[in-house]
Scaffold this active site. Structure first.
Site, short mmCIF file in Angstrom:
data_model
loop_
_atom_site.label_atom_id
_atom_site.label_comp_id
_atom_site.label_asym_id
_atom_site.label_seq_id
_atom_site.Cartn_x
_atom_site.Cartn_y
_atom_site.Cartn_z
N SER A 31 -0.87 -47.69 -74.32
CA SER A 31 0.49 -47.18 -74.82
C SER A 31 1.74 -48.17 -74.71
O SER A 31 2.49 -48.66 -75.50
CB SER A 31 0.74 -45.80 -74.93
OG SER A 31 0.09 -44.91 -75.09
N ASP A 55 -5.35 -37.49 -74.43
CA ASP A 55 -6.53 -38.54 -74.50
C ASP A 55 -7.46 -38.04 -73.27
O ASP A 55 -8.52 -38.85 -72.93
CB ASP A 55 -6.07 -39.68 -73.98
CG ASP A 55 -5.20 -40.24 -75.47
OD1 ASP A 55 -5.66 -39.83 -76.48
OD2 ASP A 55 -4.33 -41.22 -75.31
N ARG A 69 -13.72 -43.32 -74.69
CA ARG A 69 -13.53 -42.33 -73.85
C ARG A 69 -14.68 -41.28 -73.76
O ARG A 69 -14.58 -40.63 -72.69
CB ARG A 69 -12.11 -41.54 -74.16
CG ARG A 69 -10.91 -42.40 -74.36
CD ARG A 69 -9.56 -41.63 -74.00
NE ARG A 69 -8.65 -42.51 -74.54
CZ ARG A 69 -8.03 -43.49 -73.63
NH1 ARG A 69 -8.39 -43.62 -72.40
NH2 ARG A 69 -6.99 -44.03 -74.34
C1 S3P Z 1 -0.51 -42.86 -78.37
C2 S3P Z 1 -0.31 -41.32 -78.71
C3 S3P Z 1 -1.42 -40.44 -78.59
C4 S3P Z 1 -2.56 -41.08 -78.13
C5 S3P Z 1 -3.00 -42.31 -78.31
C6 S3P Z 1 -1.93 -43.22 -77.86
C7 S3P Z 1 0.71 -43.74 -78.43
O1 S3P Z 1 -1.81 -40.20 -80.04
O2 S3P Z 1 -3.63 -39.98 -78.37
O3 S3P Z 1 -4.15 -42.83 -77.67
O4 S3P Z 1 0.45 -44.67 -77.84
O5 S3P Z 1 1.41 -43.34 -78.97
P1 S3P Z 1 -0.94 -39.24 -81.09
O6 S3P Z 1 0.50 -39.53 -80.83
O7 S3P Z 1 -1.52 -39.24 -82.40
O8 S3P Z 1 -1.24 -37.91 -80.45
#
Ligand code: S3P
Length: 747
Positions: A334, A627, A699
């Protein structure tokens, strides 16, 4: 086609093959089919007596003649392998002869000219004519260079016309396939355009460069000292001049278009050199380097970072003992995405350390390169971004391809809605099934013009220049991606944009915006941003990804006698659900050396094995561990008693339906796992050996690798290539601490 016996399309046999033109290509075609025993007889026809004389001892043909009428008599297939401009004369002669049912095909490098010549000679293109072009060759020419294996693993493009006989097409395809070629079909006009750019232009440049240098007074020195670069670049200048002369005359229009584009870009480089414009030079070179490095995927018609979908990659995970050691898992996905996005929009040069070199974050990086941002690296996790400012992005040359990465697509949707140019975003098969309405809908409410595919899925078409207006948005789901998307759109919207989240989600965007000096107001569940400020370049140290660390936390927890330390892991409070949940299950986890790095808290995490027990997972932990559930389900399967998860319907729309796919896999391995609409109920038990399908979800693949530590036998996990999207080097790192996982060897 009297003597054609069709056993299967790949082993069709024919009676007589006539090859007209015994050069490198015609000779190799004849020799290859002759050696493969595909033809009863191979007849070679060439006006050149030397070519005819050489052909027999070289094994190219059974019989040779200079007489076309004699050569084609009784032929099942006639292959025309003469230079393009010589085709017209040969075809005119052929049209006067009785060709019976013979299939006619060719290898000309430009298809329009050949088809026109056929049309002219026969007064219409016969249905049994199949235009073809092998993308193989060599700078060597003549029958003496013929090689039976020349086309092995090379592409052959067939450009059938509307009236081309299916039977003839099959036959020609089969002949090429029996030479090991990879046959593809393409519309004729596309063929000529693509080849003008990828083959004809480079040949022109090679001829031209060698000629220019050869004419210089110090030419001897130039050639004497010409090392690798000159030699590599100009190898093709030794190709057959007559053949190439014909190609350029025959494919004039398409070649001119490519040449004009190249001339324009070359004079751009000239100007940059003259003006000492280092940034432009670096931009061109870094883009070119990354394009060149990913040629294999590009050539296979996959975009830049699409994982090798066709590549089979299965894991075999064997029962292990303990998990021991000190490791650092790759950088946070992220934060890596966001570092590229905000670094690009900043003014000045942003230095990133610890960048995740996984396919998802690299897709974001490439998207910004496509929008004109000069980005150096990544090299050992270091990336240098030459920011262009909030209004400095340029229209990309084509659709932005973001592979498997939902984060790239959703966050970029907000950013692109605020640009002056149109854009299109697409992704791989998995991403193409994921919901984008969650970002398209609020963005439309802000004034964006976005079209999605069916049912709100990708691709996204975003119209540039649509004025945005800020709004207050209450998110129907807890999604950091939606929140971040709207905040990025808010940078370009009139007035303030605020987002209220139903539960806390990761706040890396807010933290990083502040790190770049951009004001963001956070009041409880509400985040507000206003336009009119700027981002100033900074240094970013990306911590190790807690989502990647989670696999090792569970591994060390479930494998008796384990003691593992994970260094420099991001422990942002919006991400620590996995620690909280594992601790609630009885996990022995301690955070050491806690510190703050560039606005993000980090720690070394020490995990010792523990007897886990099943729990009712608190719903407030769900967004904080979103996640990590696949691997937490493995922990639940190894725990004593029942674990219940609720309120996690979001898991159904991740890279796979993670509730169903994990339930299926656990059941296969002998664990009672009951999916519910928004979660799962898992009874701890003994994992058995078996085969599970990861459905291309990184994952899931890594979670079942961890499960093997407590399984009674091997677990075979299929479709694992996407592990590279978030965790390059997983297999090696896991093996180094005692998880016995390896890539299955392919036959
Ligand atoms: C993420 C937010 C999450 C996560 C994704 C990365 C991000 O998704 O599942 O792997 O970097 O903002 P959601 O915000 O849709 O839950």
């Amino acid at each position: 086609m009297s003597n054609v016996s069709s056993l299967s399309s790949s082993s069709v046999k024919i009676g007589r093959l006539t090859v007209v033109g015994l050069g490198l290509i015609g000779g190799s075609f004849a020799k290859g089919l002759r050696e493969a025993g595909v033809c009863g007889e191979v007849v070679g026809c060439d006006a050149d007596p030397i070519a005819r004389r050489l052909a027999l001892p070289l094994g190219v043909a059974d019989r040779v003649t200079a007489d076309l009428a004699e050569a084609v008599q009784g032929a099942d297939v006639i292959m025309l392998a003469v230079p393009v401009l010589a085709m017209e004369r040969v075809l005119a002669e052929l049209a006067q002869l009785d060709l019976g049912d013979a299939v006619l095909t060719d290898v000309g490098s430009t298809k329009d000219a050949v088809v026109k010549a056929v049309d002219k000679a026969f007064g219409g293109v016969p249905a049994r004519f199949v235009p073809g072009h092998p993308i193989a060759g060599s700078e060597k020419s003549g029958v003496e260079a013929a090689k039976a294996g020349l086309f092995n693993h090379h592409k052959v493009i067939l450009t059938p016309l509307e009236n081309t006989s299916e039977e003839a097409l099959q036959l020609v395809s089969s002949l090429w396939q029996q030479l090991g070629a990879d046959v593809e079909h393409m519309p004729l006009a596309d063929h000529d355009e693509v080849l003008a750019a990828t083959s004809h232009l480079p040949h022109l440049l090679a001829f031209s460069l060698v000629d220019t240098l050869a004419a210089r007074s110090q030419n001897l020195d130039i050639f004497r000292y010409a090392a690798g670069g000159f030699r590599d670049f100009t190898r093709i200048a030794a190709s057959d001049p007559v053949m190439w002369r014909d190609v350029f005359i025959a494919n004039r229009e398409a070649v001119l278009r490519s040449l004009d584009a190249f001339t324009r870009d070359l004079s751009g480089l000239r100007q940059a050199i003259e003006a000492g414009d280092a940034n432009t030079l670096l931009g061109v070179f870094t883009r070119a380097k990354s394009a060149r490095e990913h040629f294999s995927t590009i050539l296979a018609r996959r975009a830049y970072m699409e994982p090798m979908q066709n590549q089979i990659s299965n894991f075999i995970a064997s029962p292990g003992a303990q998990v021991q050691g000190r490791i650092r898992v790759p950088g946070d996905k992220s934060i890596s995405h966001r570092s590229i996005m905000l670094g690009s929009l900043a003014e000045g040069v942003t230095q990133v350390e610890g960048f995740l070199e996984g396919e998802d974050s690299l897709a974001t990086l490439q998207a910004f390169r496509d929008m004109g941002v000069v980005i150096e690296g990544p090299h050992h996790g270091r990336v240098t971004i030459n920011g262009v400012g909030l209004h400095g992005l340029k229209a990309p040359p084509g659709p932005l391809y973001v592979g498997n990465s939902g984060t790239s697509m959703r966050l970029l949707a907000g950013l692109l809605s605020g640009q002056s140019f149109d854009s299109v975003m697409m992704g791989d098969a998995s991403l193409s099934k994921r919901p984008m309405g969650r970002v398209a809908k609020p963005l439309r409410e802000m004034g964006a013009q976005i079209e999605t595919g069916d049912d709100g899925r990708p691709p996204l078409h975003i119209k540039g220049g649509s004025p945005l207006t800020g709004m207050d948005y209450v998110m129907p789901m807890a999604s950091a991606q939606v929140k971040s998307c709207l905040l990025l759109a808010g940078l370009y919207a009139a007035g303030s944009t605020s987002v209220v989240e139903p539960a806390p989600t990761r706040d890396h965007t807010e933290r990083m915006l502040k790190g770049f000096g951009y004001p963001v107001r956070v009041e409880g569940a509400k985040v507000t941003i206003e336009p009119g400020h700027k981002l100033s370049a900074c240094k970013i140290d990306v911590p190790a990804d807690i989502s990647s660390a989670a696999f090792f936390m569970v591994a060390a927890s479930i494998a008796e006698g384990s003691d593992l330390t994970l260094e420099h892991v991001g422990i942002n409070p919006t991400r620590v659900g996995v620690i909280n949940i594992l601790r609630a299950m009885g996990g022995d986890i301690s955070l050491e050396n806690q510190r703050e790095v560039g606005g993000e808290p980090v720690a070394d995490i020490r995990i010792r094995s523990a007897r886990l027990k099943g729990i009712d997972i608190p719903v407030d932990q769900v967004p904080l561990a979103i996640d990590e559930f696949p691997v937490l389900f493995i922990a639940a399967a190894c725990a004593e008693g029942r674990t219940i998860l609720r309120g996690a319907e979001e898991l159904r729309v991740k890279e796979s339906d993670r509730i169903q796919v994990m339930a299926d896999g656990l059941q296969t391995l002998g664990i009672k796992a009951e999916p519910t609409h928004d979660g799962i109920i898992i009874e701890g038990g003994q994992l058995q050996s078996g085969q599970v399908d990861s459905h291309g979800d990184h994952r899931i693949a890594m979670s079942f690798s961890v499960a093997s530590l407590r399984a009674s036998g091997d677990i075979r996990i299929t479709d694992c290539a996407n592990v590279a999207t978030s965790f390059p080097g997983f297999v090696e790192l896991a093996s180094s601490v005692g998880i016995q996982v390896r890539l299955e060897e392919t036959a």
